[in-house]
Design an enzyme around this catalytic site. Structure first.
Site, PDB file in Angstrom:
ATOM      1  N   GLU A   4       0.843  -1.190   0.000  1.00 53.81           N
ATOM      2  CA  GLU A   4       0.000   0.000   0.000  1.00 53.81           C
ATOM      3  C   GLU A   4       0.888   1.254   0.000  1.00 53.81           C
ATOM      4  OE1 GLU A   4      -3.492   0.401  -0.158  1.00 53.81           O
ATOM      5  OE2 GLU A   4      -2.549   2.316  -0.584  1.00 53.81           O
ATOM      6  N   GLY A  12       7.753  11.861  10.456  1.00 55.11           N
ATOM      7  CA  GLY A  12       7.250  11.079  11.591  1.00 55.11           C
ATOM      8  C   GLY A  12       6.169  10.168  11.063  1.00 55.11           C
ATOM      9  N   CYS A  70       4.630   5.238   9.483  1.00 58.36           N
ATOM     10  CA  CYS A  70       5.336   4.427   8.479  1.00 58.36           C
ATOM     11  C   CYS A  70       6.843   4.684   8.393  1.00 58.36           C
ATOM     12  CB  CYS A  70       4.696   4.628   7.115  1.00 58.36           C
ATOM     13  SG  CYS A  70       3.055   3.907   7.032  1.00 58.36           S
ATOM     14  N   LYS A 128       1.196  15.014  10.596  1.00 59.15           N
ATOM     15  CA  LYS A 128       1.063  15.845   9.402  1.00 59.15           C
ATOM     16  C   LYS A 128      -0.359  16.344   9.327  1.00 59.15           C
ATOM     17  CE  LYS A 128       0.075  12.321   5.946  1.00 59.15           C
ATOM     18  NZ  LYS A 128       0.423  11.846   4.636  1.00 59.15           N
TER      19      LYS A 128
HETATM   20  P1  NAD Z   1      -3.258   0.420  12.293  1.00 58.14           P
HETATM   21  O1  NAD Z   1      -2.407   0.171  13.462  1.00 58.14           O
HETATM   22  O2  NAD Z   1      -4.012   1.713  12.160  1.00 58.14           O
HETATM   23  O3  NAD Z   1      -4.344  -0.755  12.156  1.00 58.14           O
HETATM   24  C1  NAD Z   1      -4.037  -2.110  12.216  1.00 58.14           C
HETATM   25  C2  NAD Z   1      -5.226  -2.860  12.767  1.00 58.14           C
HETATM   26  O4  NAD Z   1      -4.943  -4.252  12.715  1.00 58.14           O
HETATM   27  C3  NAD Z   1      -5.550  -2.551  14.228  1.00 58.14           C
HETATM   28  O5  NAD Z   1      -6.898  -2.116  14.308  1.00 58.14           O
HETATM   29  C4  NAD Z   1      -5.336  -3.882  14.959  1.00 58.14           C
HETATM   30  O6  NAD Z   1      -6.244  -4.077  16.016  1.00 58.14           O
HETATM   31  C5  NAD Z   1      -5.580  -4.870  13.832  1.00 58.14           C
HETATM   32  N1  NAD Z   1      -5.004  -6.200  14.029  1.00 58.14           N
HETATM   33  C6  NAD Z   1      -3.771  -6.541  14.483  1.00 58.14           C
HETATM   34  N2  NAD Z   1      -3.616  -7.869  14.457  1.00 58.14           N
HETATM   35  C7  NAD Z   1      -4.767  -8.404  13.978  1.00 58.14           C
HETATM   36  C8  NAD Z   1      -5.187  -9.732  13.700  1.00 58.14           C
HETATM   37  N3  NAD Z   1      -4.403 -10.793  13.894  1.00 58.14           N
HETATM   38  N4  NAD Z   1      -6.447  -9.913  13.219  1.00 58.14           N
HETATM   39  C9  NAD Z   1      -7.264  -8.863  13.010  1.00 58.14           C
HETATM   40  N5  NAD Z   1      -6.899  -7.570  13.233  1.00 58.14           N
HETATM   41  C10 NAD Z   1      -5.666  -7.343  13.713  1.00 58.14           C
HETATM   42  O7  NAD Z   1      -2.335   0.195  11.022  1.00 58.14           O
HETATM   43  P2  NAD Z   1      -2.310   0.963   9.625  1.00 58.14           P
HETATM   44  O8  NAD Z   1      -1.752   2.318   9.785  1.00 58.14           O
HETATM   45  O9  NAD Z   1      -3.618   0.788   8.946  1.00 58.14           O
HETATM   46  O10 NAD Z   1      -1.202   0.088   8.863  1.00 58.14           O
HETATM   47  C11 NAD Z   1      -1.432  -1.258   8.516  1.00 58.14           C
HETATM   48  C12 NAD Z   1      -0.280  -1.721   7.655  1.00 58.14           C
HETATM   49  O11 NAD Z   1      -0.220  -0.950   6.451  1.00 58.14           O
HETATM   50  C13 NAD Z   1       1.103  -1.564   8.311  1.00 58.14           C
HETATM   51  O12 NAD Z   1       1.929  -2.588   7.880  1.00 58.14           O
HETATM   52  C14 NAD Z   1       1.582  -0.234   7.734  1.00 58.14           C
HETATM   53  O13 NAD Z   1       2.986  -0.163   7.701  1.00 58.14           O
HETATM   54  C15 NAD Z   1       1.041  -0.294   6.327  1.00 58.14           C
HETATM   55  N6  NAD Z   1       0.810   1.017   5.706  1.00 58.14           N
HETATM   56  C16 NAD Z   1       0.269   2.031   6.438  1.00 58.14           C
HETATM   57  C17 NAD Z   1       0.050   3.265   5.835  1.00 58.14           C
HETATM   58  C18 NAD Z   1      -0.522   4.414   6.627  1.00 58.14           C
HETATM   59  O14 NAD Z   1      -0.462   5.537   6.130  1.00 58.14           O
HETATM   60  N7  NAD Z   1      -1.079   4.208   7.793  1.00 58.14           N
HETATM   61  C19 NAD Z   1       0.399   3.452   4.492  1.00 58.14           C
HETATM   62  C20 NAD Z   1       0.927   2.388   3.775  1.00 58.14           C
HETATM   63  C21 NAD Z   1       1.134   1.166   4.397  1.00 58.14           C
END
Ligand code: NAD
Length: 406
Positions: free
Chosen positions: A138, A245, A248, A308
């Site tokens: 993503e 910050g 990610c 941000k």
């Molecule tokens: P987040 O922490 O906001 O959400 C992750 C969710 O996963 C949480 O609600 C948590 O409770 C849930 N979770 C954890 N283990 C679980 C399981 N076994 N079963 C079901 N649910 C479970 O994370 P995010 O910011 O959405 O990021 C998710 C992934 O995407 C990460 O690897 C991140 O690096 C990547 N990513 C994030 C962004 C961003 O801008 N936030 C952008 C690109 C990629």
């Protein structure tokens, strides 16, 4: 299609909402009961522009649950769980737990790994889940996540099985964005290389900013703008300021450096980018000390708490690091942010009030509403950590900005 989304954070919720809007039936599962309860009462756990409207519009095609058995019939299951670091190393427990739980889906269904994971992980997910796996990293940005999902610069689909890759390609075809088919490992590597390069660009311009601060009449913002006109450099991510910050870049750069070490290599440029970034908050507070002298007992307002603008996310926020440093210096700190909150200091309901109450002001997040506030800042000591203020309207005796020679 019937689609499952495992992990309802920023990425999972946005992916769920966009796919439901495309007419798919989406079941989202999360282990956090409160999150799911909230979602089922139309209470979003995060602020992301347009997300509540998109979820409300597609409510009849969206189902949120804590129970994996409620996603047992999906054709595609996205893993969008958190991938934090522990002591700089990626923790894949959540991903592997999700993979194990997804053994419940039909044998011929496909798992799509969207979480950011080090190369080799998707292959392990395949082993654990005993299902075909596609790596589809993503690239969305918080604050413009829906737009980024609807129209990404490119889509990366890594797969071993052509059919599984085709299925995911078909799903995203509506975006009209270029789609690249790669191996599993290439897809995982592309995500880390992309984030690390962006972090590197910011750290580079911040080092130029440090140098410009030593040269009266030299503004790194001008330097950034003009070097960015070179197509080979490009104008993006040359935003000098408090540094990067968020959820990610800090964890991904660290995980990438550790991963490289495990492979017997060093990523020295990425290590340097991390080091440069780690000094940003202290440098900004030093600029304020340069103006005010000791900060002990002095009232300072921090404008912005989110990492941000257009998000309420404060994970690894530089604004929070500035607040902590100011507190360490003995300052009486208050803050204002249009969306984000922190328990560290007193949050005031408006920027006007926050500025009025303080002797010193640090602009820490570049929210739109902090542009054009020069008049409000009269007679205050001001550090512009995000270069939102027009320097020609500020009194040089009371004003410092990152990257501006004085
Ligand atoms: P987040 O922490 O906001 O959400 C992750 C969710 O996963 C949480 O609600 C948590 O409770 C849930 N979770 C954890 N283990 C679980 C399981 N076994 N079963 C079901 N649910 C479970 O994370 P995010 O910011 O959405 O990021 C998710 C992934 O995407 C990460 O690897 C991140 O690096 C990547 N990513 C994030 C962004 C961003 O801008 N936030 C952008 C690109 C990629």
């Amino acid at each position: 299609m019937k689609i499952g989304i495992v992990g309802l954070g920023y990425v999972g919720l946005v992916t769920a909402a966009v796919l439901a809007d495309q007419g798919h039936y989406v079941a989202g599962v999360d282990i956090d009961e409160n999150k799911v309860k909230g979602l089922n009462c139309n209470r979003l756990p995060i602020y992301e522009p347009g997300l509540d409207e998109l979820i409300a519009k597609n409510r009849d095609r969206l189902h949120f649950t804590n129970r994996y058995d409620e996603v047992s019939e999906v054709e595609l299951a996205f893993i969008t769980v958190s991938t934090p670091t522990i002591n700089g190393r990626i923790n894949l427990d959540y991903v592997f737990l999700a993979a194990k739980s997804l053994r419940i889906i039909p044998k011929d269904s496909v798992i799509v790994v969207k979480s950011t994971v080090v190369p080799g992980t998707s292959r392990k997910v395949r082993e654990i889940s005993e299902r075909e796996v596609v790596s589809n990293p993503e690239f969305l940005k918080e604050g413009s996540a829906i737009q980024d999902t609807l129209k990404p610069d490119r889509i990366v689909i890594g797969s071993e099985s052509k059919e599984a890759g085709d299925l995911v390609e078909e799903l995203w075809r509506f975006t009209g964005s270029p789609i690249f088919r790669t191996t599993l490992e290439e897809a995982e590597m592309i995500k880390y290389a992309a984030n690390s390069f962006l972090a590197l660009k910011i750290s580079f311009i911040n080092e130029i900013a440090n140098l410009c601060e030593k040269l009266p009449g030299c503004d790194a913002k001008v330097v950034a703008k003009v070097i960015g006109m070179d197509k080979r450099i490009s104008p993006y991510f040359l935003d000098l300021g408090l540094g990067w910050g968020g959820s990610c870049f800090p964890k991904d750069t660290q995980a990438f450096v550790s991963f490289a070490k495990d492979m017997g290599e060093r990523l020295r440029t990425v290590e340097a980018a991390i080091e440069v970034n780690s000094e940003r908050a202290v440098r900004a507070v030093n600029l304020l000390k340069g103006l005010m002298g000791s900060l002990m007992g002095r009232r300072v307002c921090v404008l912005g708490v989110a990492f941000k603008p257009n998000t309420d996310d404060t994970r690894e926020s530089m604004a929070i690091k500035v607040i902590k440093k100011l507190l360490e210096e003995g300052a009486v700190v208050m803050a204002y942010d249009p969306k984000a909150r922190t328990d560290l200091v007193n949050m005031l309901p408006s920027k006007e009030e926050c500025i009025r109450e303080a002797e010193g002001v640090v602009v820490a997040t570049e929210w739109g509403e902090f542009y054009g506030i020069e008049d409000l800042l009269k007679n205050k000591y001001v550090v512009d950590g995000r270069r939102v203020l027009r320097k020609e309207l500020m009194d040089g005796r009371y004003f410092r900005a990152i990257g501006l020679g004085y």
